[in-house]
Structures are given as C-alpha cells and as structure tokens.
Design a protein around this motif. Structure first.
Motif, PDB file in Angstrom:
ATOM      1  N   MET A  63     -20.537  -7.137  -7.273  1.00 54.67           N
ATOM      2  CA  MET A  63     -19.330  -5.929  -7.504  1.00 54.67           C
ATOM      3  C   MET A  63     -19.337  -4.966  -8.691  1.00 54.67           C
ATOM      4  SD  MET A  63     -16.173  -5.706  -4.397  1.00 54.67           S
ATOM      5  CE  MET A  63     -16.345  -7.001  -3.819  1.00 54.67           C
ATOM      6  N   THR A  64     -19.434  -3.909  -8.538  1.00 52.68           N
ATOM      7  CA  THR A  64     -19.297  -3.289 -10.146  1.00 52.68           C
ATOM      8  C   THR A  64     -17.879  -2.667 -10.028  1.00 52.68           C
ATOM      9  OG1 THR A  64     -19.601  -0.858  -8.680  1.00 52.68           O
ATOM     10  CG2 THR A  64     -21.141  -1.938  -8.961  1.00 52.68           C
ATOM     11  N   LYS A  65     -17.360  -2.401 -10.904  1.00 57.76           N
ATOM     12  CA  LYS A  65     -16.077  -2.606 -11.768  1.00 57.76           C
ATOM     13  C   LYS A  65     -15.468  -0.299 -10.437  1.00 57.76           C
ATOM     14  CE  LYS A  65     -12.980  -1.459 -15.765  1.00 57.76           C
ATOM     15  NZ  LYS A  65     -12.372  -1.082 -17.557  1.00 57.76           N
ATOM     16  N   LYS A  66     -16.912   0.308 -10.633  1.00 54.33           N
ATOM     17  CA  LYS A  66     -15.797   1.226  -9.603  1.00 54.33           C
ATOM     18  C   LYS A  66     -15.891   0.564  -7.983  1.00 54.33           C
ATOM     19  CE  LYS A  66     -18.333   5.099 -11.872  1.00 54.33           C
ATOM     20  NZ  LYS A  66     -19.345   5.940 -12.133  1.00 54.33           N
ATOM     21  N   THR A  67     -16.065  -0.331  -7.669  1.00 56.19           N
ATOM     22  CA  THR A  67     -16.240  -0.344  -6.351  1.00 56.19           C
ATOM     23  C   THR A  67     -14.897  -1.550  -6.174  1.00 56.19           C
ATOM     24  OG1 THR A  67     -18.642  -0.785  -5.934  1.00 56.19           O
ATOM     25  CG2 THR A  67     -17.351  -2.011  -4.395  1.00 56.19           C
ATOM     26  N   VAL A  68     -14.726  -2.006  -6.993  1.00 56.02           N
ATOM     27  CA  VAL A  68     -13.652  -2.970  -6.997  1.00 56.02           C
ATOM     28  C   VAL A  68     -12.069  -1.524  -7.417  1.00 56.02           C
ATOM     29  CG1 VAL A  68     -11.781  -5.030  -8.771  1.00 56.02           C
ATOM     30  CG2 VAL A  68     -14.438  -5.400  -7.965  1.00 56.02           C
ATOM     31  N   ILE A  69     -12.046  -0.692  -8.036  1.00 56.43           N
ATOM     32  CA  ILE A  69     -11.304   0.054  -8.406  1.00 56.43           C
ATOM     33  C   ILE A  69     -11.198   0.938  -7.115  1.00 56.43           C
ATOM     34  CG2 ILE A  69     -10.245   2.227  -9.752  1.00 56.43           C
ATOM     35  CD1 ILE A  69     -12.084   0.945 -12.188  1.00 56.43           C
ATOM     36  N   PHE A  70     -12.237   1.776  -6.387  1.00 58.09           N
ATOM     37  CA  PHE A  70     -12.421   1.949  -5.243  1.00 58.09           C
ATOM     38  C   PHE A  70     -10.892   1.230  -3.736  1.00 58.09           C
ATOM     39  CE2 PHE A  70     -14.128   2.600  -1.004  1.00 58.09           C
ATOM     40  CZ  PHE A  70     -13.503   4.089  -0.980  1.00 58.09           C
ATOM     41  N   LEU A  71     -11.614   0.070  -3.595  1.00 60.80           N
ATOM     42  CA  LEU A  71     -11.312  -0.941  -3.034  1.00 60.80           C
ATOM     43  C   LEU A  71      -9.966  -1.014  -2.956  1.00 60.80           C
ATOM     44  CD1 LEU A  71     -14.088  -3.714  -1.972  1.00 60.80           C
ATOM     45  CD2 LEU A  71     -13.608  -2.033  -0.707  1.00 60.80           C
ATOM     46  N   ALA A  72      -9.386  -1.243  -4.070  1.00 59.63           N
ATOM     47  CA  ALA A  72      -8.142  -1.654  -4.329  1.00 59.63           C
ATOM     48  C   ALA A  72      -7.139  -0.269  -4.213  1.00 59.63           C
ATOM     49  CB  ALA A  72      -7.628  -1.762  -6.539  1.00 59.63           C
ATOM     50  N   ILE A  73      -7.583   0.373  -4.651  1.00 59.65           N
ATOM     51  CA  ILE A  73      -7.490   1.855  -4.532  1.00 59.65           C
ATOM     52  C   ILE A  73      -6.555   2.423  -2.566  1.00 59.65           C
ATOM     53  CG2 ILE A  73      -6.739   4.739  -4.813  1.00 59.65           C
ATOM     54  CD1 ILE A  73      -8.245   4.294  -6.971  1.00 59.65           C
ATOM     55  N   ALA A  74      -8.230   1.982  -1.880  1.00 58.08           N
ATOM     56  CA  ALA A  74      -7.928   2.105  -0.640  1.00 58.08           C
ATOM     57  C   ALA A  74      -6.665   1.161  -0.185  1.00 58.08           C
ATOM     58  CB  ALA A  74      -9.373   1.946   0.008  1.00 58.08           C
ATOM     59  N   ALA A  75      -6.741  -0.291  -0.425  1.00 59.45           N
ATOM     60  CA  ALA A  75      -5.970  -1.204   0.135  1.00 59.45           C
ATOM     61  C   ALA A  75      -4.361  -0.733  -0.514  1.00 59.45           C
ATOM     62  CB  ALA A  75      -6.173  -2.776  -0.342  1.00 59.45           C
ATOM     63  N   LEU A  76      -4.085   0.061  -0.984  1.00 59.57           N
ATOM     64  CA  LEU A  76      -2.868   0.149  -1.684  1.00 59.57           C
ATOM     65  C   LEU A  76      -2.526   1.564  -0.511  1.00 59.57           C
ATOM     66  CD1 LEU A  76      -2.898   0.281  -5.207  1.00 59.57           C
ATOM     67  CD2 LEU A  76      -1.741  -0.782  -3.833  1.00 59.57           C
ATOM     68  N   ALA A  77      -3.713   2.282  -0.096  1.00 62.74           N
ATOM     69  CA  ALA A  77      -3.512   3.596   0.716  1.00 62.74           C
ATOM     70  C   ALA A  77      -2.882   2.769   1.874  1.00 62.74           C
ATOM     71  CB  ALA A  77      -4.287   4.455   0.711  1.00 62.74           C
ATOM     72  N   LEU A  78      -3.293   2.034   2.340  1.00 64.61           N
ATOM     73  CA  LEU A  78      -3.372   1.396   3.691  1.00 64.61           C
ATOM     74  C   LEU A  78      -2.070   0.831   3.623  1.00 64.61           C
ATOM     75  CD1 LEU A  78      -4.455   0.731   7.106  1.00 64.61           C
ATOM     76  CD2 LEU A  78      -5.596  -1.547   5.094  1.00 64.61           C
ATOM     77  N   LEU A  79      -1.751  -0.129   2.448  1.00 67.16           N
ATOM     78  CA  LEU A  79      -0.767  -0.278   3.153  1.00 67.16           C
ATOM     79  C   LEU A  79       0.366   0.333   2.755  1.00 67.16           C
ATOM     80  CD1 LEU A  79      -1.096  -3.494   0.208  1.00 67.16           C
ATOM     81  CD2 LEU A  79      -0.819  -3.544   3.044  1.00 67.16           C
ATOM     82  N   ALA A  80       0.218   1.487   1.739  1.00 66.30           N
ATOM     83  CA  ALA A  80       1.840   2.452   1.866  1.00 66.30           C
ATOM     84  C   ALA A  80       1.661   3.123   2.909  1.00 66.30           C
ATOM     85  CB  ALA A  80       0.990   4.009   1.190  1.00 66.30           C
ATOM     86  N   GLY A  81       0.461   3.362   3.573  1.00 63.87           N
ATOM     87  CA  GLY A  81       0.912   3.823   5.166  1.00 63.87           C
ATOM     88  C   GLY A  81       1.422   2.969   6.469  1.00 63.87           C
ATOM     89  N   ILE A  82       1.008   2.167   5.698  1.00 66.59           N
ATOM     90  CA  ILE A  82       1.948   1.036   6.792  1.00 66.59           C
ATOM     91  C   ILE A  82       3.093   1.580   7.069  1.00 66.59           C
ATOM     92  CG2 ILE A  82       1.766  -1.839   7.747  1.00 66.59           C
ATOM     93  CD1 ILE A  82      -0.861  -1.893   7.105  1.00 66.59           C
ATOM     94  N   PHE A  83       3.327   0.595   5.319  1.00 63.87           N
ATOM     95  CA  PHE A  83       4.832   1.228   4.899  1.00 63.87           C
ATOM     96  C   PHE A  83       5.701   2.062   5.803  1.00 63.87           C
ATOM     97  CE2 PHE A  83       8.326   1.755   2.040  1.00 63.87           C
ATOM     98  CZ  PHE A  83       9.362   0.451   1.861  1.00 63.87           C
ATOM     99  N   ALA A  84       5.085   3.742   5.353  1.00 64.74           N
ATOM    100  CA  ALA A  84       5.611   4.610   6.212  1.00 64.74           C
ATOM    101  C   ALA A  84       6.199   5.020   7.185  1.00 64.74           C
ATOM    102  CB  ALA A  84       4.626   5.396   5.064  1.00 64.74           C
TER     103      ALA A  84
END
Length: 178
Positions: free
Chosen positions: A1-22
C-alpha cells in the motif's frame, strides 16, 4: 500500500467514526429532551396579563429573548414575523420575551408590528434565560421547545431561518402518532 492510500483510508475511517459519533450524540440529545421535564414559567404580556408558557403546549415554540437596544435582536425580528406567518399552520408558535422594561418594549412595538405574543420579563429575563440554557448570557437567545414542553434546541445569538428550519423541518414532517 502506498503512503497516499494509507492516509486516505485513515481520513475515511476518521470521517466515518465522526459521523457515527455525531449521530449518537443526536440520538442521546433527542432521548434527553423526551425525558426532561417540561419547561414552566409565567410572565406578563404588554397589558400586564400573566401568561404561563404551558398555554402553548401542543405546539412547537420558538421562545426568543430580546431587547430593543440589541442590534442582532432587532435584525432577526422581521424574519420571525415572516416565519410566524409561514409556520403557524404547522403548529409553530413564536413567543418574544423582552429583557427590558415595559416602556421600552411599548416604544418599540409602536414602530414595529409583531404578530406573535410578547412577554415582558425585565432584567429577570436574563436569569430565566440562564435557567433555560443561556449559560453565556447571549442576547438574543432562543430556545425551540417541542409540543410536550421540552427544550430541543438552544441558540445563543441570532437564530437564522435556515438554522430554525434545520431543527424543525424533520419534526414537522414526521407522521403524527394515531
């Protein structure tokens, strides 16, 4: 996995968690409102006739604490007049609570026709607003109350039409329980 893919997946996971939390916070807020005791207070109108807030039970209330010396208050009142007319048939009632003396309120009302009840609280209105959730002593300050009397939204500062409708629209469009 490239560094960009890891960063993208991390941001997506954080956005999902933020949505669930909200969403969870919204659900808890709605549950709390449903179990909170109804608000209760009584204030005189401009004719010195006392009115209990429970008079309007069964409607969505927009209770606005305002003063004629407050620029943002004066700015939002014309919009409230329009919204009172627009939303009245859907069970929405605006109520103004003046946090100044009756003479100043009467002077303002002689210049501006307001189509919703105005109650006069004087300086005691500040402590009432604080008790209802205005912990920063903002003016204007509005609360939105559901038909059973629980506060479902606090708004320090101006309450825009967009914000009001974002709170009320989902509730006004819910089918009534039979």
């Amino acid at each position: 996995m490239t560094k960009k893919t890891v960063i993208f997946l991390a941001i997506a996971a954080l956005a999902l968690l933020a949505g669930i939390f909200a969403q969870r916070i919204q659900q808890l807020s709605e549950q709390t409102a449903a179990t909170a005791p109804p608000i209760e207070f009584s204030l005189p109108d401009i004719d010195d006739k006392p009115h209990a807030i429970s008079e309007w039970r069964g409607k969505f209330l927009v209770v606005n604490f305002w003063a004629s010396w407050c620029g943002p208050c004066i700015k939002e009142i014309p919009e409230f007049i329009n919204m009172q007319t627009e939303l009245q048939a859907q069970g929405v009632q605006f109520i103004g609570v003046a946090i100044e003396e009756k003479a100043a309120v009467l002077d303002y009302l002689a210049r501006v026709h307001i189509n919703y009840p105005i109650l006069v609280a004087g300086e005691a209105g500040l402590s009432l607003a604080y008790r209802l959730g205005n912990i920063i002593n903002a003016v204007p300050f509005s609360i939105i109350v559901n038909p059973t009397g629980q506060i479902i939204h606090h708004q320090p500062g101006e309450l825009s039409k967009d914000k009001l409708l974002s709170v009320l629209a989902p509730l006004l469009n819910k089918p009534k329980a039979e």
